[in-house]
Design an enzyme around this catalytic site. Sequence first.
Site, PDB file in Angstrom:
ATOM      1  N   ARG A  45      39.616 -24.007 -15.716  1.00  9.75           N
ATOM      2  CA  ARG A  45      38.551 -23.210 -15.101  1.00  9.75           C
ATOM      3  C   ARG A  45      38.126 -22.147 -16.109  1.00  9.75           C
ATOM      4  O   ARG A  45      38.724 -22.018 -17.174  1.00  9.75           O
ATOM      5  CB  ARG A  45      38.958 -22.619 -13.736  1.00  9.75           C
ATOM      6  CG  ARG A  45      40.397 -22.273 -13.506  1.00  9.75           C
ATOM      7  CD  ARG A  45      40.937 -21.180 -14.361  1.00  9.75           C
ATOM      8  NE  ARG A  45      40.105 -19.991 -14.326  1.00  9.75           N
ATOM      9  CZ  ARG A  45      40.076 -19.043 -15.216  1.00  9.75           C
ATOM     10  NH1 ARG A  45      40.861 -19.138 -16.299  1.00  9.75           N
ATOM     11  NH2 ARG A  45      39.302 -17.994 -15.125  1.00  9.75           N
ATOM     12  N   GLY A  46      37.092 -21.366 -15.727  1.00 13.52           N
ATOM     13  CA  GLY A  46      36.511 -20.419 -16.677  1.00 13.52           C
ATOM     14  C   GLY A  46      35.320 -21.108 -17.333  1.00 13.52           C
ATOM     15  O   GLY A  46      35.446 -22.250 -17.825  1.00 13.52           O
ATOM     16  N   ALA A  47      34.162 -20.424 -17.317  1.00 15.91           N
ATOM     17  CA  ALA A  47      32.909 -21.094 -17.700  1.00 15.91           C
ATOM     18  C   ALA A  47      32.947 -21.807 -19.062  1.00 15.91           C
ATOM     19  O   ALA A  47      32.633 -23.005 -19.137  1.00 15.91           O
ATOM     20  CB  ALA A  47      31.761 -20.075 -17.633  1.00 15.91           C
ATOM     21  N   ARG A  88      31.224 -28.362 -10.720  1.00 17.56           N
ATOM     22  CA  ARG A  88      31.140 -26.962 -10.295  1.00 17.56           C
ATOM     23  C   ARG A  88      29.718 -26.446 -10.591  1.00 17.56           C
ATOM     24  O   ARG A  88      29.248 -26.566 -11.716  1.00 17.56           O
ATOM     25  CB  ARG A  88      32.209 -26.101 -11.009  1.00 17.56           C
ATOM     26  CG  ARG A  88      33.636 -26.548 -10.646  1.00 17.56           C
ATOM     27  CD  ARG A  88      34.669 -25.520 -11.022  1.00 17.56           C
ATOM     28  NE  ARG A  88      34.589 -24.333 -10.204  1.00 17.56           N
ATOM     29  CZ  ARG A  88      35.240 -23.203 -10.469  1.00 17.56           C
ATOM     30  NH1 ARG A  88      35.974 -23.125 -11.561  1.00 17.56           N
ATOM     31  NH2 ARG A  88      35.135 -22.162  -9.673  1.00 17.56           N
ATOM     32  N   GLN A 197      43.449 -15.405 -10.258  1.00 17.01           N
ATOM     33  CA  GLN A 197      43.364 -15.612 -11.716  1.00 17.01           C
ATOM     34  C   GLN A 197      43.850 -14.384 -12.488  1.00 17.01           C
ATOM     35  O   GLN A 197      44.360 -14.508 -13.599  1.00 17.01           O
ATOM     36  CB  GLN A 197      41.921 -15.916 -12.136  1.00 17.01           C
ATOM     37  CG  GLN A 197      41.393 -17.277 -11.700  1.00 17.01           C
ATOM     38  CD  GLN A 197      40.642 -17.196 -10.389  1.00 17.01           C
ATOM     39  OE1 GLN A 197      40.943 -16.348  -9.547  1.00 17.01           O
ATOM     40  NE2 GLN A 197      39.687 -18.064 -10.184  1.00 17.01           N
ATOM     41  N   ASP A 238      29.843 -16.248 -15.511  1.00 15.46           N
ATOM     42  CA  ASP A 238      29.639 -17.684 -15.303  1.00 15.46           C
ATOM     43  C   ASP A 238      28.202 -18.092 -15.564  1.00 15.46           C
ATOM     44  O   ASP A 238      27.922 -19.224 -15.925  1.00 15.46           O
ATOM     45  CB  ASP A 238      30.059 -18.087 -13.897  1.00 15.46           C
ATOM     46  CG  ASP A 238      31.565 -18.177 -13.837  1.00 15.46           C
ATOM     47  OD1 ASP A 238      32.212 -17.121 -13.672  1.00 15.46           O
ATOM     48  OD2 ASP A 238      32.092 -19.281 -14.021  1.00 15.46           O
ATOM     49  N   ASN A 248      29.609 -13.707 -11.713  1.00 16.47           N
ATOM     50  CA  ASN A 248      30.993 -13.801 -12.175  1.00 16.47           C
ATOM     51  C   ASN A 248      31.875 -13.876 -10.936  1.00 16.47           C
ATOM     52  O   ASN A 248      31.393 -13.826  -9.791  1.00 16.47           O
ATOM     53  CB  ASN A 248      31.354 -12.605 -13.066  1.00 16.47           C
ATOM     54  CG  ASN A 248      32.688 -12.806 -13.783  1.00 16.47           C
ATOM     55  OD1 ASN A 248      32.929 -13.852 -14.370  1.00 16.47           O
ATOM     56  ND2 ASN A 248      33.574 -11.834 -13.706  1.00 16.47           N
ATOM     57  N   LYS A 249      33.158 -13.984 -11.142  1.00 16.04           N
ATOM     58  CA  LYS A 249      34.119 -14.150 -10.048  1.00 16.04           C
ATOM     59  C   LYS A 249      33.871 -13.168  -8.908  1.00 16.04           C
ATOM     60  O   LYS A 249      33.596 -11.991  -9.141  1.00 16.04           O
ATOM     61  CB  LYS A 249      35.531 -13.971 -10.618  1.00 16.04           C
ATOM     62  CG  LYS A 249      36.675 -14.105  -9.652  1.00 16.04           C
ATOM     63  CD  LYS A 249      36.651 -15.375  -8.843  1.00 16.04           C
ATOM     64  CE  LYS A 249      36.543 -16.641  -9.648  1.00 16.04           C
ATOM     65  NZ  LYS A 249      36.195 -17.836  -8.835  1.00 16.04           N
TER      66      LYS A 249
HETATM   67  O1  MRU Z   1      36.501 -19.873 -10.620  1.00 13.83           O
HETATM   68  P1  MRU Z   1      36.841 -19.617 -12.063  1.00 13.83           P
HETATM   69  O2  MRU Z   1      38.272 -19.283 -12.283  1.00 13.83           O
HETATM   70  O3  MRU Z   1      36.340 -20.736 -12.949  1.00 13.83           O
HETATM   71  O4  MRU Z   1      35.999 -18.327 -12.417  1.00 13.83           O
HETATM   72  C1  MRU Z   1      36.111 -17.804 -13.710  1.00 13.83           C
HETATM   73  C2  MRU Z   1      35.335 -16.559 -13.909  1.00 13.83           C
HETATM   74  O5  MRU Z   1      34.689 -16.057 -13.027  1.00 13.83           O
HETATM   75  C3  MRU Z   1      35.326 -16.015 -15.298  1.00 13.83           C
HETATM   76  O6  MRU Z   1      35.253 -14.626 -15.290  1.00 13.83           O
HETATM   77  C4  MRU Z   1      34.111 -16.576 -16.064  1.00 13.83           C
HETATM   78  O7  MRU Z   1      34.063 -17.968 -15.934  1.00 13.83           O
HETATM   79  C5  MRU Z   1      34.153 -16.206 -17.491  1.00 13.83           C
HETATM   80  S1  MRU Z   1      35.443 -17.013 -18.365  1.00 13.83           S
HETATM   81  C6  MRU Z   1      35.335 -16.570 -19.994  1.00 13.83           C
END
Ligand code: MRU
Length: 358
Positions: A45-47, A88, A197, A238, A248-249
């Site tokens: 996970r993470g963009a 996603r 996370q 994201d 973002n999250k």
């Molecule tokens: O749902 P996730 O864990 O994929 O969400 C991740 C985030 O919101 C991160 O902050 C974002 O993707 C940036 S990662 C460098």
Amino acid sequence: MLPTIAREDDAVVMVDQRKLPAQEIYVRCRTAAEVAKAIKTMVIRGAPAIGVAAAFGIALGMRKSTATGTQKFAAEFYKTCELMAGTRPTAVNLFWAIERMKRVFAAAAEAGASVEQIQDRLDQDAQAIHDEDVASCRAMGAFGAKVVPADAKILTHCNAGALATAGYGTALGVIRGAIEAGKHVTVFADETRPFLQGARLTAWELVRDGIETTVITDNMAGSLMRQGGVNFVVVGADRIAANGDTANKIGTYSVAVLAREHDIPFYVAAPLSTIDLNTPDGSRIPIEERNAREVTHVAGTQLAATGSLIWNPAFDVTPHHFISGIITERGIFREPYTESLRAAFDKTPGPKDPAYTT
Ligand code: MRU
């Protein structure tokens, strides 16, 4: 460096982020469908990491294709891209990586490349997406380090670290860059309900690097700020719309509002692949809603009362006016974002640009 994801001859290998920090288990995805499932179920996970996984997954799927003619191969390629695109919806790096792979495919096909040559080019470009992401994170770290206070008490939300990228991290890259630049840094990691996370991943990778980290529950951030415990906030993204509004999250927006109330700089760190100039503002960013069970249960234990309704948006949008600057691999961009972000794509900005900070 922490191995988030790697390509092997017959597989894409990734650390299972659902299991950290209790277990460090590596998952071997042997098909494109397995990679897509790993993205959807948040093994990875993470963009930026999602984008890299999709590119590796497409390249792997096509390497294993049994299609003989280029037409059948092309049909399979576009089907695989569709499969990845359905994983996603919010992280734009996913769609950015898929589009890039499509361009590579089209250029090779137009040049009359054989199936094997196209496979080679897809492999090369997927690896390039991976390697460029690490380089971007390091550049962000160097730019971001300059705006971090010398004695920094940094709050971050979710995990925008090595685990969320091909390595080094975006927001955590800025933290690493500041430490490498000789600044004294202590980090507060929001635990980040519901997927945790912050508590599980950010704390794990920072502590592993010997960086002093305090985990707080999300509802403690305001009190900590009021007591003077935070003097800098940096988060990942994201998707950043053309006007700077940033998805973002979930919970990031609350942190931004709190930072404004307490006069604390609030920065977003993200590569250009996270900036979506085709989305004019945050209201147009699709927000993923995830399974209710992520809210009702923690590690298999039910917390919420049976029968209660659940709302589980995975992301929120922070309006651009809360953001002090957007740290990218090309410098730090500021209001008016509609102009500065567009300029970031047009050229390599230099010190004379008003929105650029060295
Ligand atoms: O749902 P996730 O864990 O994929 O969400 C991740 C985030 O919101 C991160 O902050 C974002 O993707 C940036 S990662 C460098």
